[in-house]
Design an enzyme around this catalytic site. Sequence first.
Site, short mmCIF file in Angstrom:
data_model
loop_
_atom_site.label_atom_id
_atom_site.label_comp_id
_atom_site.label_asym_id
_atom_site.label_seq_id
_atom_site.Cartn_x
_atom_site.Cartn_y
_atom_site.Cartn_z
N GLY A 102 40.89 3.89 -27.50
CA GLY A 102 39.43 3.88 -27.58
C GLY A 102 38.83 2.94 -26.55
O GLY A 102 39.01 1.73 -26.64
N HIS B 182 12.95 -18.51 -8.58
CA HIS B 182 13.92 -18.35 -7.50
C HIS B 182 14.79 -19.60 -7.39
O HIS B 182 14.27 -20.70 -7.44
CB HIS B 182 13.20 -18.13 -6.17
N GLY C 182 35.69 2.29 -26.09
CA GLY C 182 34.30 1.99 -26.44
C GLY C 182 34.06 0.49 -26.30
O GLY C 182 34.86 -0.23 -25.67
N SER D 80 40.77 1.24 -31.76
CA SER D 80 39.31 1.02 -31.86
C SER D 80 38.62 2.35 -31.56
O SER D 80 38.09 2.57 -30.49
CB SER D 80 38.87 -0.06 -30.87
N GLY E 19 29.42 -5.62 -55.67
CA GLY E 19 28.24 -5.13 -56.38
C GLY E 19 28.33 -3.62 -56.55
O GLY E 19 28.74 -2.91 -55.63
N GLU F 242 41.72 6.83 -23.79
CA GLU F 242 40.42 7.30 -24.30
C GLU F 242 40.42 8.82 -24.37
O GLU F 242 40.83 9.48 -23.41
CB GLU F 242 39.31 6.78 -23.37
N LYS G 155 32.98 -12.87 -29.41
CA LYS G 155 32.29 -13.58 -28.31
C LYS G 155 32.92 -14.94 -28.07
O LYS G 155 32.97 -15.43 -26.93
CB LYS G 155 30.80 -13.72 -28.59
N GLY H 77 36.27 3.75 -33.53
CA GLY H 77 35.04 3.87 -34.29
C GLY H 77 35.18 3.28 -35.68
O GLY H 77 36.25 2.82 -36.07
P1 FAD Z 1 28.60 -5.75 -42.26
O1 FAD Z 1 28.49 -6.80 -41.25
O2 FAD Z 1 29.82 -4.90 -42.26
O3 FAD Z 1 28.48 -6.48 -43.66
C1 FAD Z 1 28.63 -5.82 -44.87
C2 FAD Z 1 29.06 -6.82 -45.92
O4 FAD Z 1 28.98 -6.21 -47.21
C3 FAD Z 1 30.51 -7.28 -45.77
O5 FAD Z 1 30.61 -8.65 -46.01
C4 FAD Z 1 31.24 -6.48 -46.86
O6 FAD Z 1 32.44 -7.10 -47.29
C5 FAD Z 1 30.19 -6.47 -47.93
N1 FAD Z 1 30.33 -5.42 -48.94
C6 FAD Z 1 30.70 -4.14 -48.77
N2 FAD Z 1 30.64 -3.47 -49.95
C7 FAD Z 1 30.23 -4.38 -50.87
C8 FAD Z 1 29.95 -4.29 -52.26
N3 FAD Z 1 30.06 -3.14 -52.93
N4 FAD Z 1 29.56 -5.43 -52.89
C9 FAD Z 1 29.42 -6.60 -52.22
N5 FAD Z 1 29.65 -6.72 -50.91
C10 FAD Z 1 30.04 -5.61 -50.24
N6 FAD Z 1 27.32 -5.72 -32.94
C11 FAD Z 1 26.44 -6.30 -32.10
O7 FAD Z 1 25.24 -6.07 -32.23
N7 FAD Z 1 26.87 -7.14 -31.10
C12 FAD Z 1 28.18 -7.40 -30.90
O8 FAD Z 1 28.53 -8.17 -30.00
C13 FAD Z 1 29.12 -6.81 -31.77
N8 FAD Z 1 30.44 -7.05 -31.61
C14 FAD Z 1 31.32 -6.51 -32.49
C15 FAD Z 1 32.67 -6.76 -32.30
C16 FAD Z 1 33.60 -6.22 -33.16
C17 FAD Z 1 35.05 -6.50 -32.96
C18 FAD Z 1 33.16 -5.40 -34.26
C19 FAD Z 1 34.14 -4.83 -35.25
C20 FAD Z 1 31.82 -5.14 -34.44
C21 FAD Z 1 30.89 -5.67 -33.56
N9 FAD Z 1 29.53 -5.41 -33.69
C22 FAD Z 1 28.65 -5.96 -32.82
C23 FAD Z 1 29.00 -4.55 -34.78
C24 FAD Z 1 28.45 -5.40 -35.93
O9 FAD Z 1 29.47 -6.24 -36.41
C25 FAD Z 1 27.93 -4.51 -37.04
O10 FAD Z 1 27.01 -3.58 -36.53
C26 FAD Z 1 27.26 -5.34 -38.11
O11 FAD Z 1 28.15 -6.26 -38.68
C27 FAD Z 1 26.66 -4.46 -39.21
O12 FAD Z 1 26.03 -5.26 -40.14
P2 FAD Z 1 25.88 -4.82 -41.67
O13 FAD Z 1 25.13 -5.92 -42.33
O14 FAD Z 1 25.36 -3.46 -41.75
O15 FAD Z 1 27.38 -4.75 -42.25
#
Ligand code: FAD
Length: 467
Positions: free
Chosen positions: A183, A446, A185, A271, A121, A206, A57, A273
Amino acid sequence: MKSFDVVVVGGGPGGYIAAIRAAQLGLSTACIDDWRGADGKPALGGTCTNVGCIPSKALLQSSENFEQAGHHFAEHGVKVKGLELDLAQMMKRKDKVVKSNNDGIVYLFKKNKITFFHGTGSFGKSPSEIMVGDETLQAGHVIVATGSKPRALPGAEFDEKLILSNTGALAMGEVPRRLGVIGAGIIGLEMGSVWRRLGAEVTILEALPAFLGIADEAVAKEAAKVFARQGLKIELGVKITSVENKKSVKVQYTASDTSSKTLECDQLIVSIGRVPNTDGLNSAGVGLKLDQRGFIAVDDDCRTNLPNVWAIGDVVRGPMLAHKAEEEGVVVAERIAGQKPHLDFNTIPSVIYTSPEIAWVGKTEQQLKAEGLAYRAGVFPFSANARARALGDTAGLVKFLAAEKTDEILGVHIIGPFAGELIAEAVVAMEFRASAEDIGMICHAHPSLSEAMKDAALGVDKRSLNI
Ligand code: FAD
């Protein structure tokens, strides 16, 4: 051995919000995260903060400013001479925005007395034992929030130089002359838009035959028109046959008319997925069940097959969105604390931060037809909205879909200026099970873009006021 009521594994938007909510509810809480920033230091916030929502963003805003200054300011009587791109400064600003978000989470952890461990972890001898570095934590409950990672195209592994995931796509040192994107998406469209605005010739390939099949057809059709006008080349229905990367990248593919084609580009963003991240968790060791696609299997309440082990966010089923991960985090923390919260997956909005923005909530018209639900639609174009005209941003429309008999809002679809902000009104309305008429009866300022919401809602009963 340290003991906590809740141990959260993963410090992305799912994990850090779950930890904050658990701590607010009086539970002793630890969060483990393994991310390191470019400076090698721990960087809380996961994919979203470090290489996802936040940096994308920041770059979308900077590149839009560049495009506005170069192509649209003159129309407003603002002349710009000697316009220049300072990409290094743009990236520096983006990094600063990311860092301030990382620091914000550290502050919130301190404020809420959450114990943070940096490292990977993993489950120990039992599901209630979590290992990190040389520490063993005893957990009353475990919340797995380990997120996702980019899916690679077979035969074209990411090198982050020529073949880029989102990480490389957000950190290029110069603007490529020809950029390929595989992609179309959300991520492909956002990244393609950034680099097109900065001067790259962008081609997006795509596999699916329809453009933006997840969005409402009316919105997807409008988006295809606007993006083509902007110069974003999008080819649908292609099948990639090979990717060769030497000095540049050559993508061989079969086009929708079955002809063989080659796309030669300087860099390629893949990109296509993301895949769930369960590496290093020792899920097999404790018998944590994964589904066929490798996601942690959970029920509607985010319970896994193991007692007191929960999983949320990208690592489980459902849309890969930061706010979906956050909501699941809140709901799970509240369930652990004995509350009975509810999460309605139907009212989770989706936003694509292109220009114009695209946002929606609820069902698309195609879904309503497929499900045989009787509905009425109201559509209002931004070209008839006074504020959009004043902004000089008239592309797009708002579409309301409401149940034929009850008038309850079933879906709202927007393409246009600030769609990502406007959609909030529709989410509130749907959460309160409002009718289209309810929105039509509410006073909207408005001139404002939100009047297009009112006019589209009135359009369900064929009584829009401004068209
Ligand atoms: P993550 O954000 O992936 O966080 C997981 C964390 O856990 C990471 O820090 C990882 O390193 C850590 N981890 C993994 N395994 C372990 C372990 N065993 N021990 C300790 N730590 C670990 N979503 C939106 O809603 N709006 C947007 O505008 C948007 N834009 C995006 C743009 C891009 C380019 C991308 C790639 C994604 C975007 N997304 C967006 C999607 C969004 O980033 C994800 O849906 C979101 O980050 C998921 O959150 P999460 O907490 O599940 O996982």
